[in-house]
Scaffold this motif. Structure first.
Motif, PDB file in Angstrom:
ATOM      1  N   LEU A   2       0.832  -1.200   0.000  1.00 42.05           N
ATOM      2  CA  LEU A   2       0.000   0.000   0.000  1.00 42.05           C
ATOM      3  C   LEU A   2       0.865   1.247   0.000  1.00 42.05           C
ATOM      4  CD1 LEU A   2      -2.700  -0.999   2.621  1.00 42.05           C
ATOM      5  CD2 LEU A   2      -2.796  -1.239   0.146  1.00 42.05           C
ATOM      6  N   GLY A   3       0.316   2.308  -0.584  1.00 43.31           N
ATOM      7  CA  GLY A   3       1.007   3.586  -0.608  1.00 43.31           C
ATOM      8  C   GLY A   3       0.623   4.439   0.584  1.00 43.31           C
ATOM      9  N   GLU A   4       0.850   5.726   0.448  1.00 40.62           N
ATOM     10  CA  GLU A   4       0.481   6.669   1.499  1.00 40.62           C
ATOM     11  C   GLU A   4      -1.038   6.757   1.610  1.00 40.62           C
ATOM     12  OE1 GLU A   4       2.212  10.417   0.482  1.00 40.62           O
ATOM     13  OE2 GLU A   4       4.248   9.680   0.703  1.00 40.62           O
ATOM     14  N   ILE A   5      -1.508   7.278   2.736  1.00 38.80           N
ATOM     15  CA  ILE A   5      -2.946   7.487   2.885  1.00 38.80           C
ATOM     16  C   ILE A   5      -3.378   8.536   1.870  1.00 38.80           C
ATOM     17  CG2 ILE A   5      -4.786   8.363   4.382  1.00 38.80           C
ATOM     18  CD1 ILE A   5      -3.317   7.132   6.733  1.00 38.80           C
ATOM     19  N   ASP A   6      -4.357   8.191   1.056  1.00 34.07           N
ATOM     20  CA  ASP A   6      -4.892   9.097   0.038  1.00 34.07           C
ATOM     21  C   ASP A   6      -5.989   9.973   0.631  1.00 34.07           C
ATOM     22  OD1 ASP A   6      -5.307   9.734  -3.010  1.00 34.07           O
ATOM     23  OD2 ASP A   6      -7.321   9.332  -2.198  1.00 34.07           O
ATOM     24  N   HIS A   7      -6.960   9.325   1.283  1.00 31.04           N
ATOM     25  CA  HIS A   7      -8.037  10.092   1.906  1.00 31.04           C
ATOM     26  C   HIS A   7      -8.677   9.310   3.047  1.00 31.04           C
ATOM     27  CE1 HIS A   7     -10.518   7.772  -1.002  1.00 31.04           C
ATOM     28  NE2 HIS A   7     -11.479   7.906  -0.104  1.00 31.04           N
ATOM     29  N   ILE A   8      -9.369  10.065   3.883  1.00 31.42           N
ATOM     30  CA  ILE A   8     -10.141   9.510   4.987  1.00 31.42           C
ATOM     31  C   ILE A   8     -11.561  10.022   4.822  1.00 31.42           C
ATOM     32  CG2 ILE A   8     -10.444   9.454   7.496  1.00 31.42           C
ATOM     33  CD1 ILE A   8      -7.370  10.073   7.654  1.00 31.42           C
ATOM     34  N   GLU A   9     -12.520   9.099   4.740  1.00 31.85           N
ATOM     35  CA  GLU A   9     -13.914   9.514   4.594  1.00 31.85           C
ATOM     36  C   GLU A   9     -14.575   9.575   5.962  1.00 31.85           C
ATOM     37  OE1 GLU A   9     -18.079   7.862   2.939  1.00 31.85           O
ATOM     38  OE2 GLU A   9     -16.447   7.860   1.486  1.00 31.85           O
ATOM     39  N   ILE A  10     -15.179  10.722   6.232  1.00 30.87           N
ATOM     40  CA  ILE A  10     -15.868  10.945   7.500  1.00 30.87           C
ATOM     41  C   ILE A  10     -17.359  11.108   7.230  1.00 30.87           C
ATOM     42  CG2 ILE A  10     -16.161  12.536   9.441  1.00 30.87           C
ATOM     43  CD1 ILE A  10     -13.213  13.286   9.083  1.00 30.87           C
ATOM     44  N   GLU A  11     -18.162  10.366   7.972  1.00 31.18           N
ATOM     45  CA  GLU A  11     -19.609  10.542   7.938  1.00 31.18           C
ATOM     46  C   GLU A  11     -19.952  11.503   9.064  1.00 31.18           C
ATOM     47  OE1 GLU A  11     -20.894   6.493   8.374  1.00 31.18           O
ATOM     48  OE2 GLU A  11     -20.864   6.198   6.225  1.00 31.18           O
ATOM     49  N   ALA A  12     -20.576  12.616   8.737  1.00 29.09           N
ATOM     50  CA  ALA A  12     -20.836  13.677   9.706  1.00 29.09           C
ATOM     51  C   ALA A  12     -22.331  13.921   9.854  1.00 29.09           C
ATOM     52  CB  ALA A  12     -20.156  14.970   9.245  1.00 29.09           C
ATOM     53  N   SER A  13     -22.724  14.466  10.997  1.00 31.92           N
ATOM     54  CA  SER A  13     -24.129  14.833  11.163  1.00 31.92           C
ATOM     55  C   SER A  13     -24.461  16.020  10.269  1.00 31.92           C
ATOM     56  CB  SER A  13     -24.444  15.135  12.628  1.00 31.92           C
ATOM     57  OG  SER A  13     -23.589  16.142  13.120  1.00 31.92           O
TER      58      SER A  13
END
Length: 121
Positions: A2-13
């Protein structure tokens, strides 16, 4: 693999509220998409670090981290290697037109979702 972290998905109110908060911390809006109704993608102003993808929770979702995605160059190869390693719940690779990327999803032993992504250049 795996490479570097590309994105983090956050579910928000409230996705827009969280996007505004991240802007106060120095993030800049990369794009909005119609993914999950409306998603905001923000990147660090200095360009060093992962993108945050934020959408408002729907249905039975709860606020929290939806998944962490890693950048890869050859998504077909990485997907094959995940399958050979008997990683759970592999879905993909498939193209996401709204972002111009190809993704593969998979799950860790506790069921958390991870993702590998490749740009469709």
């Amino acid at each position: 693999m795996l490479g570097e972290i590309d994105h983090i998905e956050i579910e928000a109110s409230d996705a827009e509220e969280i996007a505004d908060f991240l802007k106060k911390l120095g993030y800049e809006e990369l794009r909005t998409t119609e993914h999950h109704g409306e998603s905001f993608e923000l990147e660090p102003a200095a360009g060093d670090g992962p993108i945050f993808e934020i959408h408002t929770v729907e249905g039975e979702e709860v606020p929290g981290i939806n998944h962490i995605a890693f950048a890869v160059d050859d998504i077909e190869d990485v997907t094959d290697r995940l399958e050979e390693a008997d990683v759970d719940s592999i879905v993909g690779p498939y193209d996401v037109e709204a972002t111009g990327r190809t993704i593969t999803n998979f799950r860790d032993p506790d069921g958390r979702r991870f993702q590998v992504v490749a740009d469709n250049d």
